[in-house]
Design a protein around this motif. Structure first.
Motif, mmCIF file in Angstrom:
data_model
loop_
_atom_site.group_PDB
_atom_site.id
_atom_site.type_symbol
_atom_site.label_atom_id
_atom_site.label_comp_id
_atom_site.label_asym_id
_atom_site.label_seq_id
_atom_site.Cartn_x
_atom_site.Cartn_y
_atom_site.Cartn_z
ATOM 1 N N LEU A 349 0.829 -1.208 0.000
ATOM 2 C CA LEU A 349 0.000 0.000 0.000
ATOM 3 C C LEU A 349 0.863 1.257 0.000
ATOM 4 N N GLY A 398 -7.076 5.235 3.939
ATOM 5 C CA GLY A 398 -8.468 5.212 3.508
ATOM 6 C C GLY A 398 -9.440 4.905 4.626
ATOM 7 N N ARG A 400 -12.996 2.814 6.211
ATOM 8 C CA ARG A 400 -13.452 1.443 6.382
ATOM 9 C C ARG A 400 -14.178 0.958 5.126
ATOM 10 N N ILE A 401 -13.862 -0.255 4.706
ATOM 11 C CA ILE A 401 -14.559 -0.867 3.575
ATOM 12 C C ILE A 401 -15.759 -1.657 4.074
ATOM 13 N N SER A 402 -15.526 -2.532 5.064
ATOM 14 C CA SER A 402 -16.596 -3.322 5.677
ATOM 15 C C SER A 402 -16.094 -3.837 7.008
ATOM 16 N N VAL A 405 -13.533 -6.451 6.139
ATOM 17 C CA VAL A 405 -12.314 -5.870 5.551
ATOM 18 C C VAL A 405 -12.276 -4.386 5.928
ATOM 19 N N ARG A 407 -9.873 -2.236 6.203
ATOM 20 C CA ARG A 407 -9.000 -1.404 5.381
ATOM 21 C C ARG A 407 -8.642 -2.173 4.115
ATOM 22 N N ARG A 408 -8.513 -1.460 2.999
ATOM 23 C CA ARG A 408 -8.326 -2.129 1.720
ATOM 24 C C ARG A 408 -6.996 -2.877 1.637
ATOM 25 N N GLN A 409 -5.996 -2.481 2.451
ATOM 26 C CA GLN A 409 -4.708 -3.164 2.410
ATOM 27 C C GLN A 409 -4.822 -4.625 2.840
ATOM 28 N N THR A 411 -7.471 -6.676 2.106
ATOM 29 C CA THR A 411 -8.471 -7.386 1.308
ATOM 30 C C THR A 411 -8.021 -8.806 0.971
ATOM 31 N N GLN A 431 -3.242 -0.355 11.353
ATOM 32 C CA GLN A 431 -3.076 -0.152 9.912
ATOM 33 C C GLN A 431 -1.700 0.410 9.561
#
Length: 552
Positions: A349, A398, A400-402, A405, A407-409, A411, A431
């Protein structure tokens, strides 16, 4: 008791306005010698004239009895009214004439005028006086008969109780004192040890707790609430203290806090700001320490609690204490991402984000380009081709995605190991295991906003292996009198290894393995090389910024 110097009065009266005739001077202060009694001030004014090139300067000597304050026609002649220190206090060891400036010529924060009182108004509706970092009412302090001993002073520290209603009352600061230093970070670099060593200096008093986090989490509360976390004015001054302070390592990473701390202290707490101290550590060691403290242990504790709640019966309780399947290692293997996995994901990332002209620079400009305190420095650096200011939290990690997950790092990791846990309350530190080891990125903001002479950086290995020398450098930076820290630092290290808690100490003879070298960190040779190559340019930027090198 004899004090030689000038009287500084509330109306700025000076000897220039008073005739050298002793009778006139007596009249000026309405001093009738027949009215002096044993329980009041006994004063003798003697004038000495000396030739000084083209003009005559008048000195005087005041002989004081034991008294805290005497007023003549609303002019209070007290320990706090004088530019110079009253020998009455110096003789008892409360303060000394050399206390406020050290041998290097550095003044202790807020003590520019020694013990001279400075008139202040709180929000224009109440009058008070500042003495050093403290605010007093118009009535003066009751000085002690003698200075408290070091051990006793720690037991007798009083703090002003600040109820919730005070949180919205940011006016009257009477009875409160301002911090002279703030340790802003970095997290997992030794801030707890540094703080405990520093408040071990006999002229430094501790806050209610090491980590107040006012400018990070509580800045909507009043300055009155913040200052109530430090020793009261009576306690501070009667102990002969020169300074108090706090250590909140969550301050360092955020440009907003650098700005907020400076502006709120100057606009709401009065002139002047605390001095800023940062401690840094070998990046890989810091990342590993943060992984264990902020991720591995919290996950195991959370999973263990969940498992215990779901299987709570006497037989299972016994089994968990004896069966190898319920050791920390069992939980670790089943539910925790490895250090290698977390570092590899974050490095991917950060490489993308910190590419010149990439998302790091763009996101930072979007977040701060319209701020009047940040825009000029962002533009100046761009104009001169200097490294851009970066806020990692504002641009790289970034939102929160969900829940699965956060953080996208992560995924790919979550997709491969869905049973492992990553969604923790402290995502901001989990993170950035690597990011918070790139010390130069946040420090460049602090150096842009503060005078260089108000910032001091300590290398962790110096604090550990050259403790007394390192702490002597800190006290010189703060303007404090010299002090031998050997006994204080000899206690050990704080909040380290398995002995967590800001006030928890690990003795030196019990600390084997606590501060492991980078060779002991469980990471593959390939990723270790990748990590070190990535952080090295940021280390060099740091060393150039602070004007010295750490041994890593």
């Amino acid at each position: 008791m004899v004090l030689t110097g000038l009287v500084a009065s509330d109306d700025e009266k000076s000897l220039d306005n008073i005739s050298a005739n002793s009778a006139e001077i007596g009249d000026a202060y309405s001093l009738d010698s027949s009215s002096i009694t044993d329980d009041k001030l006994q004063i003798l004014i003697k004038y000495e004239s000396t030739q000084s090139q083209s003009f005559w300067a008048y000195g005087f000597t005041i002989v004081l009895g034991i008294i805290s304050v005497v007023c003549f026609h609303d002019l209070c002649l007290s320990p706090l009214n004088s530019n110079l220190l009253q020998n009455d206090l110096a003789g008892k060891g409360v303060y000394d004439v050399n206390d406020f400036e050290n041998n290097a010529g550095i003044l202790v924060p807020y003590w520019n005028n020694g013990l001279k009182k400075t008139k202040v108004e709180f929000n224009g509706n109440k009058e008070g006086f500042a003495v050093g970092p403290c605010y007093l009412q118009k009535g003066d302090l009751n000085w002690p008969s003698e200075k408290n001993e070091f051990s006793e002073s720690r037991k007798s520290i009083q703090y002003r109780e600040s109820q919730w209603q005070d949180a919205m009352d940011d006016g009257d600061l009477t009875g409160l004192c301002r911090p002279g230093f703030i340790i802003i970070g970095a997290g997992k670099c030794g801030t707890s040890s540094l703080y405990h060593y520093l408040v071990g200096h006999p002229r430094v008093l501790p806050a209610k707790k090491k980590q107040i986090d006012y400018f990070r989490y509580f800045s909507t509360r009043s300055m009155k609430w913040y200052l109530s976390n430090f020793p009261s004015a009576d306690t501070f001054l009667s102990n002969g203290a020169l300074m108090t302070g706090e250590a909140s390592p969550g301050y360092l990473p955020y440009p907003d806090i650098a700005h907020k701390l400076k502006t709120q202290m100057t606009t709401e707490a009065g002139p002047g700001t605390p001095k800023i101290i940062t401690i840094v550590r070998s990046p890989l060691e810091r990342s590993w320490s943060s992984y264990k403290y902020n991720y591995k242990k919290p996950v195991i504790d959370a999973i263990r609690k969940k498992y215990d709640d779901e299987h709570a019966d006497p037989f299972m309780d016994k089994l968990q204490r004896t069966d190898k399947c319920y050791t920390d290692e069992w939980y670790y293997e089943k539910y925790v991402f490895s250090f290698e996995e977390m570092v590899r994901a974050e490095l991917k990332l950060l490489r993308e984000c910190l590419t010149p002209g990439g998302r790091g620079e763009e996101g930072t400009r979007d977040a701060y380009g319209s701020q009047d305190w940040a825009a000029p420095e962002l533009e100046r650096r761009q104009r001169h081709g200097e490294s851009a200011l970066i806020s990692l939290d504002a641009s790289c990690y970034g939102d929160r995605i969900s829940d699965a997950v956060p953080r996208r790092q992560w995924t790919d990791l979550v997709e491969e190991y869905p049973d492992k846990m990553i969604n923790l309350p402290n995502l901001h530190v989990v993170q950035s295991l690597v990011g918070r080891s790139l010390y130069t990125l946040p420090l460049e903001w602090w150096y842009a906003l503060y005078p260089r002479e108000d910032l001091h950086i300590i290398c962790n290995e110096d604090l550990r292996y050259k403790s007394n020398e390192s702490m002597s450098n800190v006290t010189e930076f703060l303007g404090l009198p010299p002090f031998d820290f050997s006994e204080v630092t000899g206690a050990g290290m704080f909040n380290t290894g398995g002995n967590t808690g800001y006030d928890t100490v690990t003795k030196w003879d019990e600390s084997t393995g606590v501060a492991a070298s980078t060779d002991d960190i469980p990471i593959s040779a390939e990723l270790r090389k990748e990590y070190m190559e990535f952080v090295q340019p940021f280390n060099e930027r740091l060393f150039q910024l602070i004007g010295k090198r750490c041994n890593w």
